[in-house]
Design a protein around this motif. Structure first.
Motif, PDB file in Angstrom:
ATOM      1  N   SER A 164       0.838  -1.206   0.000  1.00 12.73           N
ATOM      2  CA  SER A 164       0.000   0.000   0.000  1.00 12.73           C
ATOM      3  C   SER A 164       0.868   1.248   0.000  1.00 12.73           C
ATOM      4  O   SER A 164       0.592   2.220  -0.712  1.00 12.73           O
ATOM      5  CB  SER A 164      -0.891   0.042   1.236  1.00 12.73           C
ATOM      6  OG  SER A 164      -1.681  -1.110   1.316  1.00 12.73           O
ATOM      7  N   THR A 216     -11.538   1.175  -7.514  1.00 13.68           N
ATOM      8  CA  THR A 216     -10.853  -0.084  -7.803  1.00 13.68           C
ATOM      9  C   THR A 216      -9.947   0.065  -9.018  1.00 13.68           C
ATOM     10  O   THR A 216      -8.826  -0.423  -9.036  1.00 13.68           O
ATOM     11  CB  THR A 216     -11.885  -1.199  -8.095  1.00 13.68           C
ATOM     12  OG1 THR A 216     -12.856  -1.180  -7.064  1.00 13.68           O
ATOM     13  CG2 THR A 216     -11.206  -2.563  -8.123  1.00 13.68           C
ATOM     14  N   VAL A 217     -10.450   0.770 -10.030  1.00 14.19           N
ATOM     15  CA  VAL A 217      -9.720   0.841 -11.298  1.00 14.19           C
ATOM     16  C   VAL A 217      -9.044   2.203 -11.495  1.00 14.19           C
ATOM     17  O   VAL A 217      -7.841   2.278 -11.718  1.00 14.19           O
ATOM     18  CB  VAL A 217     -10.678   0.563 -12.483  1.00 14.19           C
ATOM     19  CG1 VAL A 217      -9.902   0.592 -13.786  1.00 14.19           C
ATOM     20  CG2 VAL A 217     -11.370  -0.770 -12.286  1.00 14.19           C
ATOM     21  N   PRO A 220      -6.940   3.158  -7.538  1.00 12.77           N
ATOM     22  CA  PRO A 220      -7.148   1.843  -6.914  1.00 12.77           C
ATOM     23  C   PRO A 220      -6.923   1.801  -5.395  1.00 12.77           C
ATOM     24  O   PRO A 220      -6.179   0.984  -4.879  1.00 12.77           O
ATOM     25  CB  PRO A 220      -6.135   0.964  -7.640  1.00 12.77           C
ATOM     26  CG  PRO A 220      -5.062   1.881  -8.090  1.00 12.77           C
ATOM     27  CD  PRO A 220      -5.704   3.206  -8.328  1.00 12.77           C
ATOM     28  N   TYR A 221      -7.567   2.722  -4.689  1.00 14.83           N
ATOM     29  CA  TYR A 221      -7.378   2.769  -3.236  1.00 14.83           C
ATOM     30  C   TYR A 221      -8.019   1.589  -2.511  1.00 14.83           C
ATOM     31  O   TYR A 221      -7.658   1.277  -1.377  1.00 14.83           O
ATOM     32  CB  TYR A 221      -7.933   4.080  -2.679  1.00 14.83           C
ATOM     33  CG  TYR A 221      -7.155   5.293  -3.103  1.00 14.83           C
ATOM     34  CD1 TYR A 221      -5.819   5.433  -2.734  1.00 14.83           C
ATOM     35  CD2 TYR A 221      -7.740   6.285  -3.867  1.00 14.83           C
ATOM     36  CE1 TYR A 221      -5.085   6.537  -3.120  1.00 14.83           C
ATOM     37  CE2 TYR A 221      -7.015   7.410  -4.255  1.00 14.83           C
ATOM     38  CZ  TYR A 221      -5.695   7.530  -3.881  1.00 14.83           C
ATOM     39  OH  TYR A 221      -4.972   8.623  -4.260  1.00 14.83           O
ATOM     40  N   PHE A 223      -7.478  -1.291  -2.964  1.00 18.82           N
ATOM     41  CA  PHE A 223      -6.468  -2.330  -2.766  1.00 18.82           C
ATOM     42  C   PHE A 223      -5.605  -2.100  -1.531  1.00 18.82           C
ATOM     43  O   PHE A 223      -4.806  -2.945  -1.174  1.00 18.82           O
ATOM     44  CB  PHE A 223      -5.573  -2.448  -4.014  1.00 18.82           C
ATOM     45  CG  PHE A 223      -6.276  -3.115  -5.152  1.00 18.82           C
ATOM     46  CD1 PHE A 223      -6.308  -4.507  -5.246  1.00 18.82           C
ATOM     47  CD2 PHE A 223      -6.938  -2.366  -6.113  1.00 18.82           C
ATOM     48  CE1 PHE A 223      -6.967  -5.126  -6.290  1.00 18.82           C
ATOM     49  CE2 PHE A 223      -7.611  -2.981  -7.157  1.00 18.82           C
ATOM     50  CZ  PHE A 223      -7.632  -4.361  -7.246  1.00 18.82           C
ATOM     51  N   SER A 246      -3.063  -7.065  -4.290  1.00 23.33           N
ATOM     52  CA  SER A 246      -2.525  -5.734  -3.965  1.00 23.33           C
ATOM     53  C   SER A 246      -1.088  -5.508  -4.447  1.00 23.33           C
ATOM     54  O   SER A 246      -0.810  -4.499  -5.092  1.00 23.33           O
ATOM     55  CB  SER A 246      -2.606  -5.473  -2.456  1.00 23.33           C
ATOM     56  OG  SER A 246      -3.939  -5.391  -2.074  1.00 23.33           O
ATOM     57  N   VAL A 249      -1.018  -4.816  -8.105  1.00 17.29           N
ATOM     58  CA  VAL A 249      -1.491  -3.479  -8.453  1.00 17.29           C
ATOM     59  C   VAL A 249      -0.387  -2.453  -8.199  1.00 17.29           C
ATOM     60  O   VAL A 249      -0.132  -1.561  -9.010  1.00 17.29           O
ATOM     61  CB  VAL A 249      -2.754  -3.120  -7.632  1.00 17.29           C
ATOM     62  CG1 VAL A 249      -3.157  -1.669  -7.856  1.00 17.29           C
ATOM     63  CG2 VAL A 249      -3.893  -4.049  -8.007  1.00 17.29           C
TER      64      VAL A 249
END
Lengths: 273, 244, 346
Positions: A164, A216-217, A220-221, A223, A246, A249
């Motif tokens: 993250s 999401t896309v 993308p938070y 994730f 995650s 991403v």
């Protein structure tokens, strides 16, 4: 370059990074009043959301299938990497002003990668507020919601927090790089994009489909909090597996960012347009 | 454009709150006396009203003190507090119009906002709104005085925004706050910024309750009006003596 | 100076064009630009040849927008040239930007390279880390600079609390900490007061003479140029128009001269008489700055002072004659002001 040379170079860079940031943080701490006001401001800002949750759950028991403590886990998972990023990589937010004022030139006549110099340009002690609030919420949330702690969950948690953090740093660069192309760009565009992270503090289930796709896309938070929380809290949904995605991403975001960074540098130096 | 974006940013929370309350109301018909219809109206209007005296006003007030531009301001033969208020009002015209448009668009398209409870409520709402505007500007003015002592205006800005968004009732109606917090919020002047006007708008306060709310609001307004001028003098003298 | 040495800075046919977007004002223009972008080619530097030997100190001068800063950016590796070659310390700066950065020092006059909020001493330590200086080198270099620039009392002060002059001293130390053989100074003395300027120049002279530092200076300050540089390179409209000793600039461009004549008594009609007398002299212009004074400027390539004086002495009652020779200073000043046009140097 040999492998071992690469490795020692990396170690040297990591050491330099730590030094640059620690000196800045230490200096901030030395200005007592400013330090405490910063911490207070940040804590209040993030605490305000918390007050809201307490009030909300004073009125209802469940929110889209999530208990209060489970929402606390989401909140914690969002605040922890955000706080770490503020502490150790807040520099990208100065990128636009560096480019506009021409101070970016200076970074190019130093024998260290400009990306690292940008990242370490600012260390915001405010991050301490977010980080400690986030940790508290995560610990309380996971214990009170009756989550089973296992070794692999601890490892999973560590990996997802790190990934993250990587994602947030990449996004920090990505949104502020607009300054290379549009020097007069609206400062609000990067800010707005960054603030979409607030959606990640609550379960995705309650949002409309547009917002679900958005977090999401597009940004993308989800994730950093929602999907990892599905795994941590053993939520039975068909989307649970995305919690494991995650790091992927993050990797994509980092690749995209470094590709664009190279293009931005080339543009700044006037190679190809 | 920047103003528009800044207001839009604060509206991110309107969407979050909408989703949250939508989920909450799907389980129950009324929460703390609010129906879903009233709650939707409250969320949207609360953010619109709170956007009136926005980031720009606060950063301008703080900037004047921090950059030393204050010395130029002081050479003018005007009351400093009043000129700052006037400047705030000027800026809020633009922000006010933008947020009004946003509220109208969002309100009709997405939120299905309720009209005011009655024509009288509408009129009193306007009065309370105006008083709330002055209260907020005065509070920010008072906080900006702290810039005499600290360089960290961002920290102050955040603190100020957070406290106002909670205690004014922007984030959550006073009626839904947990015990102690509710008592604090009900007594303090900040409720006059958002909560009082909206309670009137929604018809939540009638008769003597309503009179009491307005009396409290205007009482605080008077106190803040005189206190801000006094505090300004104190702060300025203190710093001057220190040679800061 | 070893004249047989290979140049430390060398540029051949160095050229930089910028592509600037041409936008019509307003939203409509912005939208149109999005779909059909139009660009204008702006020439910043054109075919610059430059060869600087180790230990030289060179002033790089020219009016605003002439291409000074662009050249410095090309030499430091900040910009990539459109065409031409550039070699500094045997490296091509933009290809080996990092290696090149280790061997140059750069002072940008208006910007500091110190960290704004942290004490100066800490900034130096960080720079030591950034340049990966071994402890011994760092200590020796730091010690010398602190000593010469008298920085001891400033080490605990954050950069934002320094005065402009103090900051310049610290910036000089910061730029030389890693002992680069070359120092670029870009408008270093802007805003400094006279005594600070003197101190700055003294330090650069010391580093230049005692340490063999190669200095390249861009400045609008003629004092900087005269006191620090043996050689001057002038650029105008992106091209080099003069490259040689500062003292020789007068023989090359000093064709514009003046004769001042003091009259025996105030004379209203003197200017008219002088103009009449000069009627057939091309390029000679008379003015009367005071009632008892007539000044004539002329082009020494077309007329001699002798011929002019002969003409004027018969037309006016003259007590005294003074011939004004152009100084390098006046030539450079007029270049900056843009009222002197240079032919291109061969």
């Amino acid at each position: 370059m040999t492998w071992s040379m690469n490795l020692s170079r990396l170690r040297g860079n990591a050491r330099l990074y730590a030094k640059l940031q620690l000196i800045q943080l230490r200096t901030v701490v030395e200005y007592r009043a400013d330090f405490w006001i910063g911490i207070l401001g940040a804590s209040l800002m993030h605490g305000a959301g918390l007050v809201f949750i307490v009030a909300l759950f004073g009125q209802i028991d469940e929110l889209g299938g999530w208990s209060a403590w489970e929402v606390a886990v989401l909140y914690g998972l969002t605040l922890i990497p955000a706080g770490l990023r503020e502490l150790f990589a807040d520099g990208p937010w100065l990128l636009r002003s560096l480019v506009n004022s021409g101070e970016f030139d200076r970074l190019l006549v130093r024998p260290v990668s400009p990306a690292m110099q940008v990242a370490t340009r600012l260390a915001s002690i405010h991050g301490v507020g977010q980080l400690s609030l986030g940790l508290t919420l995560l610990i309380l949330g996971t214990t009170r919601s009756g989550m089973d702690w296992t070794l692999w969950k601890a490892i999973f948690l560590l990996v997802s927090v790190l990934s993250s953090l990587g994602l947030l740093i990449a996004i920090g660069f990505l949104v502020n790089m607009i300054g290379f192309w549009e020097p007069s760009a609206q400062s609000a565009i990067p800010t707005a994009y960054a603030m979409l992270i607030d959606f990640a503090k609550f379960p995705l289930d309650i949002y409309s489909n547009v917002i679900k796709v958005l977090v999401t896309v597009v940004a993308p938070y989800a994730f950093i909090s929602y999907f990892p929380a599905l795994v941590l809290l053993d939520k039975e949904t068909p989307w649970r597996w995305l919690g494991f995605a995650s790091p992927l991403v993050t990797l994509l975001a980092v690749l995209l960012t470094s590709w664009l960074w190279r293009k931005a540098l080339n543009r700044y130096q006037g190679v190809g347009h | 454009m920047t103003t528009l974006f800044n207001i839009l940013i604060t509206f991110i929370w309107v969407f979050i709150l909408y989703a949250l309350w939508d989920a909450a109301f799907s389980e129950t018909g009324a929460i703390a006396g609010y129906s879903w219809d009233e709650m939707r109206t409250y969320i949207l209007l609360a953010y619109g009203i709170n956007a009136l005296v926005g980031w720009r006003v606060a950063s301008q007030m703080m900037g004047t003190i921090r950059t030393g531009e204050i010395t130029r301001e002081l050479t003018r033969p005007l009351n400093y507090r009043s000129t700052q208020l006037a400047a705030a009002a000027g800026m809020s015209v633009v922000e006010g119009l933008i947020s009004l448009v946003l509220i109208l668009v969002l309100g009709t398209l997405l939120f299905d906002v309720q009209p005011p409870d009655s024509p009288v409520a509408a009129a009193l709402f306007a009065v309370a709104l105006l008083a709330g505007f002055v209260i907020k500007a005065l509070c920010i003015f008072l906080i900006s005085l702290l810039c005499f002592w600290t360089l960290n205006s961002v920290g102050l800005m955040w603190a100020q925004q957070a406290v106002i968004s909670v205690l004014s009732g922007t984030l959550i109606p006073l009626a839904m706050m947990p015990g102690a917090l509710r008592v604090v919020a009900e007594v303090l002047p900040l409720r006059g910024i958002v909560s009082t006007p909206l309670q009137i708008y929604l018809g939540k306060a009638q008769g003597w309750d309503l009179a009491g709310l307005l009396a409290l609001q205007f009482g605080w307004l008077a106190v803040l009006w005189f206190f801000s001028d006094w505090a300004w003098r104190k702060a300025f003298n203190a710093v001057e003596i220190q040679g800061g | 100076m070893d004249t047989n040495a290979a140049p430390i800075i060398e540029a051949k046919g160095l050229t930089k064009h910028f592509r600037r977007p041409v936008k019509e004002p307003g939203l409509k223009g912005a939208v149109r630009h999005l779909f059909r972008p139009a660009y204008a080619d702006v020439v910043a530097v054109e075919g610059v040849n430059l060869s600087i030997l180790p230990g030289e100190s060179v002033a790089y001068v020219g009016p605003n927008g002439a291409g000074k800063s662009t050249t410095v950016k090309l030499l430091t590796g900040i910009l990539v040239p459109t065409s031409g070659r550039v070699t500094v310390n045997g490296l091509t700066p933009f290809e080996n930007r990092v290696e090149n950065a280790r061997r140059i020092g750069v002072v940008f006059g208006q910007r500091t390279q110190l960290w704004w909020d942290i004490p100066v001493g800490e900034s130096f330590r960080l720079l030591g880390d950034i340049y990966e200086l071994p402890d011994e080198t760092y200590r020796a270099s730091f010690g010398e600079l602190i000593d010469v620039l008298d920085l001891e009392p400033l080490l605990r002060v954050p950069a934002r609390q320094l005065s402009l002059g103090q900051r310049m001293r610290c910036d000089l130390a910061a730029s030389l900490l890693h002992r680069p053989p070359i120092l670029y100074l870009d408008e270093p003395t802007i805003g400094l007061d006279v005594s600070v300027k003197a101190r700055f120049r003294e330090f650069i002279r010391y580093m230049h003479r005692e340490r063999g530092l190669t200095v390249m200076l861009t400045s609008h300050d003629l004092g900087d140029i005269e006191e620090l540089c043996d050689r001057m390179v002038m650029i105008d409209n992106g091209r080099i128009v003069y490259d040689g000793a500062l003292s020789e600039v007068t023989t090359r461009f000093g064709w514009e001269r003046a004769v001042h004549l003091t009259l025996t008594e105030p004379d209203e009609s003197a200017l008219e008489a002088a103009s009449r007398a000069l009627g057939n002299r091309p390029g000679a212009v008379a003015t009367q700055p005071e009632p008892t004074m007539v000044a004539v400027t002329f082009d020494s390539r077309e007329t001699t002072a002798g011929e002019l004086i002969r003409d004027l002495a018969t037309a006016l009652a003259v007590t005294d004659i003074r011939i004004e020779e152009p100084t390098a200073e006046s030539i450079i000043r007029r270049l900056y002001e843009g009222d002197l046009v240079f032919e291109q140097a061969e």
